[in-house]
Design a protein around this motif. Structure first.
Motif, PDB file in Angstrom:
ATOM      1  N   ALA A   1      -3.529   2.567   6.296  1.00 13.49           N
ATOM      2  CA  ALA A   1      -2.112   2.926   6.195  1.00 13.49           C
ATOM      3  C   ALA A   1      -1.901   4.396   6.520  1.00 13.49           C
ATOM      4  O   ALA A   1      -0.953   4.763   7.216  1.00 13.49           O
ATOM      5  N   LEU A   2      -2.815   5.247   6.016  1.00 12.32           N
ATOM      6  CA  LEU A   2      -2.636   6.689   6.212  1.00 12.32           C
ATOM      7  C   LEU A   2      -2.751   7.073   7.674  1.00 12.32           C
ATOM      8  O   LEU A   2      -2.057   7.981   8.144  1.00 12.32           O
TER       9      LEU A   2
ATOM     10  N   VAL B   1      -4.637  -4.079  -1.718  1.00 11.44           N
ATOM     11  CA  VAL B   1      -4.262  -2.762  -1.206  1.00 11.44           C
ATOM     12  C   VAL B   1      -4.991  -1.619  -1.886  1.00 11.44           C
ATOM     13  O   VAL B   1      -4.755  -0.476  -1.564  1.00 11.44           O
TER      14      VAL B   1
ATOM     15  N   GLN C   1       0.741   3.650  -2.973  1.00 12.03           N
ATOM     16  CA  GLN C   1      -0.513   4.396  -3.108  1.00 12.03           C
ATOM     17  C   GLN C   1      -0.600   5.520  -2.102  1.00 12.03           C
ATOM     18  O   GLN C   1      -1.206   6.556  -2.374  1.00 12.03           O
ATOM     19  N   VAL C   2       0.022   5.347  -0.932  1.00 16.90           N
ATOM     20  CA  VAL C   2       0.065   6.456   0.029  1.00 16.90           C
ATOM     21  C   VAL C   2       0.867   7.605  -0.559  1.00 16.90           C
ATOM     22  O   VAL C   2       0.477   8.780  -0.446  1.00 16.90           O
ATOM     23  N   PHE C   3       1.990   7.276  -1.235  1.00 19.59           N
ATOM     24  CA  PHE C   3       2.785   8.323  -1.883  1.00 19.59           C
ATOM     25  C   PHE C   3       1.947   9.045  -2.929  1.00 19.59           C
ATOM     26  O   PHE C   3       2.000  10.269  -3.042  1.00 19.59           O
ATOM     27  N   VAL C   4       1.192   8.285  -3.725  1.00 14.95           N
ATOM     28  CA  VAL C   4       0.357   8.913  -4.752  1.00 14.95           C
ATOM     29  C   VAL C   4      -0.640   9.872  -4.111  1.00 14.95           C
ATOM     30  O   VAL C   4      -0.858  10.979  -4.604  1.00 14.95           O
TER      31      VAL C   4
ATOM     32  N   VAL D   1       0.818  -1.207   0.000  1.00 13.96           N
ATOM     33  CA  VAL D   1       0.000   0.000   0.000  1.00 13.96           C
ATOM     34  C   VAL D   1       0.859   1.268   0.000  1.00 13.96           C
ATOM     35  O   VAL D   1       0.363   2.357  -0.281  1.00 13.96           O
TER      36      VAL D   1
ATOM     37  N   LEU E   1      -6.081   1.818   2.218  1.00 12.93           N
ATOM     38  CA  LEU E   1      -5.334   3.073   2.121  1.00 12.93           C
ATOM     39  C   LEU E   1      -5.531   3.912   3.374  1.00 12.93           C
ATOM     40  O   LEU E   1      -4.583   4.502   3.915  1.00 12.93           O
TER      41      LEU E   1
ATOM     42  N   LEU F   1      -7.729   5.468  -5.583  1.00  8.39           N
ATOM     43  CA  LEU F   1      -6.954   6.490  -6.284  1.00  8.39           C
ATOM     44  C   LEU F   1      -7.604   6.850  -7.614  1.00  8.39           C
ATOM     45  O   LEU F   1      -7.507   7.998  -8.055  1.00  8.39           O
TER      46      LEU F   1
ATOM     47  N   TYR G   1       1.462   6.193   8.326  1.00 11.38           N
ATOM     48  CA  TYR G   1       1.791   7.449   7.651  1.00 11.38           C
ATOM     49  C   TYR G   1       1.037   8.618   8.274  1.00 11.38           C
ATOM     50  O   TYR G   1       0.664   9.549   7.576  1.00 11.38           O
TER      51      TYR G   1
END
Lengths: 101, 166
Positions: free
Chosen positions: B135-136, B126, A60-63, A57, B132, B53, B140
Motif C-alpha cells: 500500500a505504501l 492487512v 494502518q498507512v495513516f498510523v 490497510v 502495508l 505496526l 500512498y
C-alpha cells in the motif's frame, strides 16, 4: 473478532482524555510533551481498530505516517525545550511567558 | 476467551500507566511508565492483527523516542517539582473538570451513536509488513515521500536548534 469495535474506540477516547489531562494539568514542558505522545497514540489505536474491523490497510498507512510525524515532532520539540532551558534555566511553562528571546 | 482477556488486561495496564505518566511527580518515572504504555499498546496492536505496526510501536516509540526523552530529562536535570501556588491549584481543578466533561462527551458520542459498529467476522489480511508495504509503495507513494522530506526537514531543524548560540 477479538473485541467489539466500540471497546477499542472507548479505550482510545479515554486514552486521549488522559493525554488532554496531562497537557492541562502539568507545568513541566517535558511531561506535557509526553502527554501529546499519549494523544497521538490514542488516535493511532482508533485507526488500527477501524482498519481491523473494515479489513482495510488504509488506517494502518495513516498510523505509519503518524508515527513518522511523531518522531520528527519529538526531535524538533525536544531541541526547542533544550534551547529554552539554555535561555531560561527552567522547563516550567508558567515561567516561560515572554516571547522576547 | 484468551484473546479478549489479554486485550482487556493490556487495556487496564495501558490506562493505569498512562494515568501514572500524567500524575507522577518525577519526569523520569513518567518516561519509564510511558514505555509501559507503549508496550501494552503494542500488545493491543498484535491482538488487532496489526503485526507490523506492533513491531514499529516498540522500535520507534519505546526504542527511539523514549531514549530521546530520557536523554533530555537527564541532560536538563529538572526532575524535582516545585511547590504549587494557589492559582495553579485552581487551574488543576478546572482542567480535571474539563477532562471529565470531555470523557463524558466521547462516551456519549460512542454509546449513543446510531450506526452499528460490528462487522462480519473476517480473517484480517492487512496486518502484515507485505500488505502495508504494498500500500505504501503504490497508493500512498506521495505521502510516503512527503514523510521522508518531513524527516529531513526535522533533522536539519534539530541540528540548527541544537547548534545555535542563544
Amino acid at each position: 473478532m477479538v473485541v467489539p469495535l466500540e471497546h477499542v474506540i472507548i479505550l482510545s477516547g479515554i486514552l486521549f482524555a488522559i493525554g488532554v489531562l496531562g497537557v492541562l494539568f502539568r507545568r513541566n514542558a517535558l511531561v506535557i510533551f509526553m502527554s501529546i505522545e499519549i494523544m497521538l497514540n490514542a488516535v493511532n489505536l482508533a485507526l488500527v481498530g477501524f482498519s481491523r474491523y473494515y479489513n482495510s490497510v488504509d488506517g494502518q498507512v495513516f498510523v505509519f505516517l503518524v508515527m513518522t510525524l511523531a518522531a520528527a515532532e519529538v526531535a524538533v520539540g525536544l531541541a526547542i525545550i533544550v534551547a529554552l532551558f539554555r535561555n531560561k534555566q527552567t522547563v516550567n511553562v508558567d515561567e516561560i511567558n515572554l516571547m522576547k528571546g | 476467551m484468551l484473546h479478549s482477556t489479554l486485550f482487556y488486561i493490556s487495556a487496564i495496564v495501558m490506562l493505569a500507566s498512562a494515568l501514572a505518566v500524567v500524575l507522577s511527580r518525577n519526569a523520569v518515572y513518567s518516561a519509564i511508565l510511558l514505555v509501559l504504555t507503549f508496550f501494552s499498546l503494542a500488545i493491543m496492536y498484535l491482538l488487532l492483527e496489526a503485526y507490523f505496526l506492533a513491531v514499529l510501536e516498540v522500535l520507534v516509540y519505546a526504542g527511539a523516542i523514549m531514549v530521546l526523552f530520557l536523554f533530555v530529562i537527564m541532560l536538563l536535570n529538572t526532575t524535582r517539582e516545585e511547590a504549587m501556588p494557589k492559582l495553579i491549584q485552581l487551574q488543576k481543578a478546572a482542567s480535571l473538570f474539563l477532562v471529565v466533561i470531555f470523557i463524558f462527551g466521547i462516551l456519549l458520542l460512542i454509546v449513543g451513536g446510531t450506526t452499528e459498529l460490528h462487522q462480519a467476522e473476517v480473517i484480517s489480511t492487512v496486518g502484515s509488513a507485505r500488505a502495508l508495504g504494498t500500500a505504501l509503495f503504490t497508493d500512498y507513494l506521495l505521502p510516503f515521500e512527503a514523510a521522508s522530506l518531513l524527516l529531513l526537514v526535522a533533522l536539519i531543524g534539530t541540528v540548527y536548534l541544537a547548534k545555535r548560540k542563544m
